[in-house]
Scaffold this active site. Structure first.
Site, PDB file in Angstrom:
ATOM      1  N   ASP A 290       0.862  -1.180   0.000  1.00 15.94           N
ATOM      2  CA  ASP A 290       0.000   0.000   0.000  1.00 15.94           C
ATOM      3  C   ASP A 290       0.908   1.244   0.000  1.00 15.94           C
ATOM      4  O   ASP A 290       2.133   1.157   0.134  1.00 15.94           O
ATOM      5  CB  ASP A 290      -0.979  -0.023   1.187  1.00 15.94           C
ATOM      6  CG  ASP A 290      -2.219   0.846   0.892  1.00 15.94           C
ATOM      7  OD1 ASP A 290      -2.163   1.694  -0.019  1.00 15.94           O
ATOM      8  OD2 ASP A 290      -3.243   0.682   1.591  1.00 15.94           O
TER       9      ASP A 290
HETATM   10  C1  NOJ Z   1      -4.073   3.924  -0.052  1.00 12.67           C
HETATM   11  C2  NOJ Z   1      -5.240   2.998   0.131  1.00 12.67           C
HETATM   12  O1  NOJ Z   1      -5.144   2.333   1.373  1.00 12.67           O
HETATM   13  C3  NOJ Z   1      -5.365   1.955  -0.965  1.00 12.67           C
HETATM   14  O2  NOJ Z   1      -6.589   1.289  -0.800  1.00 12.67           O
HETATM   15  C4  NOJ Z   1      -5.259   2.583  -2.313  1.00 12.67           C
HETATM   16  O3  NOJ Z   1      -5.398   1.598  -3.318  1.00 12.67           O
HETATM   17  C5  NOJ Z   1      -3.929   3.305  -2.413  1.00 12.67           C
HETATM   18  N1  NOJ Z   1      -3.874   4.340  -1.401  1.00 12.67           N
HETATM   19  C6  NOJ Z   1      -3.704   3.899  -3.798  1.00 12.67           C
HETATM   20  O4  NOJ Z   1      -4.519   4.959  -4.015  1.00 12.67           O
END
Ligand code: NOJ
Length: 745
Positions: A290
């Protein structure tokens, strides 16, 4: 006929896209796709030519903000394996051309995006989709999202999110499928099949990403990014279950989560990433971290510095680092210092390249040419409307307040969410608010402008001013029924949007109090990203329709239900508490040694597991949802009184429509193992089916159950134990017709 893809800007008819992709992928006149062995040989050849920096580049992902000269040069140098989150389709196409034609080895980029519940066409938030209990419709919606987003140059979505959530304070409950591992598994697998289609290579397929691996939804106190403690039994039975289901559905990628899981951050967790995902499940695609989750190993207190964070992420099996740059910055030193085996890096890159090959990025899909953004097609809007309609959950309908007769004179439309296009889309929406059909617009269209008296009362869901109340009360007085559109605006759910209170924000409750004094039937339609608590409001209104954030076509879906053109059939995918103080509250809990009772002699026993100041039962149980008709469940039958561990039996019951309207009912199968070597939940969902019944019609609804369906984890071991089981076929998790059977050794 609708187009299903584009090639060099030429719309392709149904079937042509896949055919053309297959043709081009073969790179010759042969229509044969590469065999896995051929793909591995191509990867071997590439790996043999790649420098270490090129490998680390493949393991790095950045946000594409714009295509500056710096970014172009970086792509030429092989600095990035993936870009995500921004850039116009034209910029994406240009970036890809540079990667393929101007970088040393011509390795294509993979463009990611958070296509969470639609792209041009926005479907209900995932929690709402889950309330439909209709995986096939969810699959269709995901396929439309793939079609629309692939035409915009996206090849990979960071979806589905399948974090089990038992705490509605957590704002990201909106993005998942609720509290139940069985429902979440069905929904997540359906979404993956929708995104990825029959073949990843097809022009209108995109790679899915199972997230957030794993345990993120068990966050302490409901605060986002917070710590989680999950015993292995529970981790495997509940939190890992949907991730395993999508593995079986062929998901291409996983995203490692932000949270610390049992002391080890999920993005450096060798147990979940290597042992479970690779060794047990044999996953051969790649894992992306993430956003900056590798660098966050430092504040987690798990890595001393960026170099150690990179080492831990790579060794644990996170192939690609999102946004932070610890891999790129430290990979060389780690290999030179023998802290990372070069074979581990090669394997990580192999798994990334494998997905790029499977997607056809080295072939037709890499040659993406931007198409002008197209509006939603008729089939997309129809699917969005159906899914929004099926996601509506009728929570209360006193004296059949709903549906309203078409002959009704005037309706007052009140509340901050009656005409709020942006909020109706919900969290993580890609669609444009000006494409949204709001409830106000749909009701005006259905009834005519002059029969709809609109007075929002509040400017938005958090508005505390009573200035608009007088106009709202006037509208209510002048109408024959009041439609109150309440809830929470989109920004109150989703990432980093935890709430400590679950009540209707702002002055909404006061607005309900004022308006209900007009003495007209009041119908509350709640638009929200989570279960809210609204006990006082529920007592004041005659009917409640829970609509979640229903997306582009929410307005017509809601108007149809209100006017009886459609019958609500959604069921809650998550328990609704009476008050935030009951959280966490979920249906598949253990019984305790002192289970509370809400009737009978035990109800007065103080020394049971309950509260002094509020009932222990939820406001609405998991699986709950009313209809405009009534369904009766009787005569549970078990095909044989017992089965062996490897055996099977069938459970059936009669479900009758005893009301006056034809409608769908979602019939649910629950079991409980009464005694085992680990105490088992009071109920566990084992199946569900949507049936359609005419007034007076009765159907025998049958479910097959195998010994393996009753298995649970003891540590890492999956076991089915003999014993006595109770079984229910039920309209929700707190009711049903009951029987029992025995599993023999
Ligand atoms: C953080 C989020 O937790 C995740 O779900 C997302 O896909 C990413 N950012 C990318 O935007």
């Amino acid at each position: 006929m609708s187009s299903t893809g584009r090639f060099w800007n030429v719309p392709l008819r149904h079937g042509q896209a896949a055919l053309l992709a297959a043709f081009l992928a073969a790179g010759s006149l042969s229509l044969r796709a590469a065999t896995p062995a051929e793909t591995e040989r191509k990867i071997d050849a590439l790996l043999a030519k790649m420098t270490l920096q090129e490998k680390l580049g493949q393991m790095s992902q950045a946000v594409l903000r714009d295509l500056s000269d710096k970014t172009k040069e970086e792509i030429r140098q092989g600095r990035w394996g993936s870009l995500f989150g921004g850039g116009t389709p034209a910029e994406k196409a240009a970036a890809q051309r540079i990667a393929i034609r101007e970088s040393r080895l011509g390795i294509p980029l993979i463009f990611g995006q958070d296509v969470i519940h639609g792209y041009t066409t926005t479907f209900p938030i995932p929690l709402g989709q889950s309330a439909s209990w209709d995986p096939e419709l969810v699959r269709q919606a995901a396929h439309i999202a793939a079609r629309e987003s692939s035409a915009g140059g996206i090849q990979w979505t960071f979806s589905p999110m399948m974090d089990i959530a038992r705490d509605p304070r957590w704002g990201r409950i909106a993005e998942g499928f609720g509290e139940d591992p069985y429902v979440a598994s069905q929904m997540a697998a359906a979404m993956v099949r929708g995104y990825q289609g029959d073949s990843l290579e097809a022009a209108d397929s995109i790679a899915a990403c199972a997230k957030h691996y794993v345990g993120y939804g068990a966050t302490e106190g409901g605060r986002d990014y917070n710590t989680t403690w999950i015993p292995e039994n529970l981790l495997r039975d509940v939190f890992l279950a949907p991730f395993q289901a999508v593995r079986e559905a062929g998901v291409a990628t996983y995203m490692s989560a932000f949270n610390n899981l049992n002391g080890v951050p999920a993005s450096a967790n060798e147990f979940t990433l290597r042992q479970v995902l690779r060794d047990e499940w044999k996953f051969d695609g790649f894992v992306v971290s993430d956003y900056t989750a590798i660098a966050e190993l430092i504040p987690h207190g798990y890595a001393a510095d960026a170099k150690s964070a990179a080492q831990k992420g790579i060794v644990a099996g996170v192939n690609m680092e999102m946004v932070s740059t610890t891999y790129w910055d430290n990979g060389k030193a780690l290999i030179e210092g023998k802290q990372v085996d070069p074979k581990v890096v090669d394997q990580a890159v192999r798994e990334i390249l494998r997905i790029k090959f499977r997607l056809g990025l080295f072939d037709a899909k890499g040659q993406f040419s931007p198409a002008p953004a197209a509006a939603s097609t008729a089939d997309a809007l129809e699917t969005a409307k159906r899914l929004a309609a099926e996601s509506l959950v009728l929570l209360k309908n006193q004296n059949r307040t709903l549906p309203l007769a078409r002959s009704i004179g005037k309706v007052a439309v009140i509340g901050p969410l009656a005409d709020s296009a942006r909020d109706q889309l919900g969290t993580w929406a890609m669609g444009e608010p000006d494409t949204v059909r709001t409830p106000l617009a749909a009701l005006r269209q259905a009834l005519g402008e002059n029969r709809v008296l609109f007075a929002p009362g509040l400017k938005n869901s958090r508005d505390n001013s009573h200035d608009g109340f007088a106009a709202a009360v006037k509208a209510a007085r002048g109408a024959d029924a009041v439609l109150l559109f309440l809830g929470e605006e989109a920004s109150l759910s989703g990432e980093a949007s935890a709430r400590a209170y679950l009540d209707l924000p702002g002055a909404q409750e006061a607005l309900v109090n004022e308006v209900s004094q007009a003495g007209k039937p009041v119908i509350a339609v709640v638009l929200a990203g989570r279960p809210l608590t609204f006990h006082n409001v529920a007592e004041k209104v005659n009917a409640i329709l829970y609509a979640w954030h229903p997306g582009t076509m929410g307005g017509p879906a809601i108007a149809n239900a209100i006017l009886g053109d459609a019958v609500p059939s959604g069921k809650l995918p998550v328990t609704f508490p009476r008050t935030v103080g009951q959280v966490p509250i979920y249906y598949n809990h253990l019984n305790t040694g002192r289970p509370p009772a809400d009737s009978g002699p035990e109800a007065n026993n103080k020394f049971t597991s309950k509260y002094l100041d509020v009932s222990f039962t939820p406001e609405y149980p998991f699986g709950y949802g009313l209809s405009y008709t009534h369904f009766e469940y009787t005569s549970l039958r078990v095909s044989t009184p017992g089965m062996g561990l490897g055996g099977s039996l069938t459970i059936s019951a009669d479900v009758a429509n005893t009301g006056a309207v034809e409608a769908d009912e979602i019939v649910q199968l629950y079991t409980r193992q009464m005694t085992a070597s680990l105490a088992r939940p009071v109920r566990e969902l084992k199946g569900f089916r949507r049936v359609h019944l005419k007034p007076g019609e009765k159907q025998s609804v049958e479910f097959a159950l195998r010994g393996g369906d009753l298995a649970f984890h003891k540590g890492s071991q999956l076991v089915t134990e003999p014993g006595l089981f109770q079984v229910w076929i039920a309209p929700d998790s707190a009711a049903g017709t009951q029987g029992q059977f025995v599993v023999t050794p």
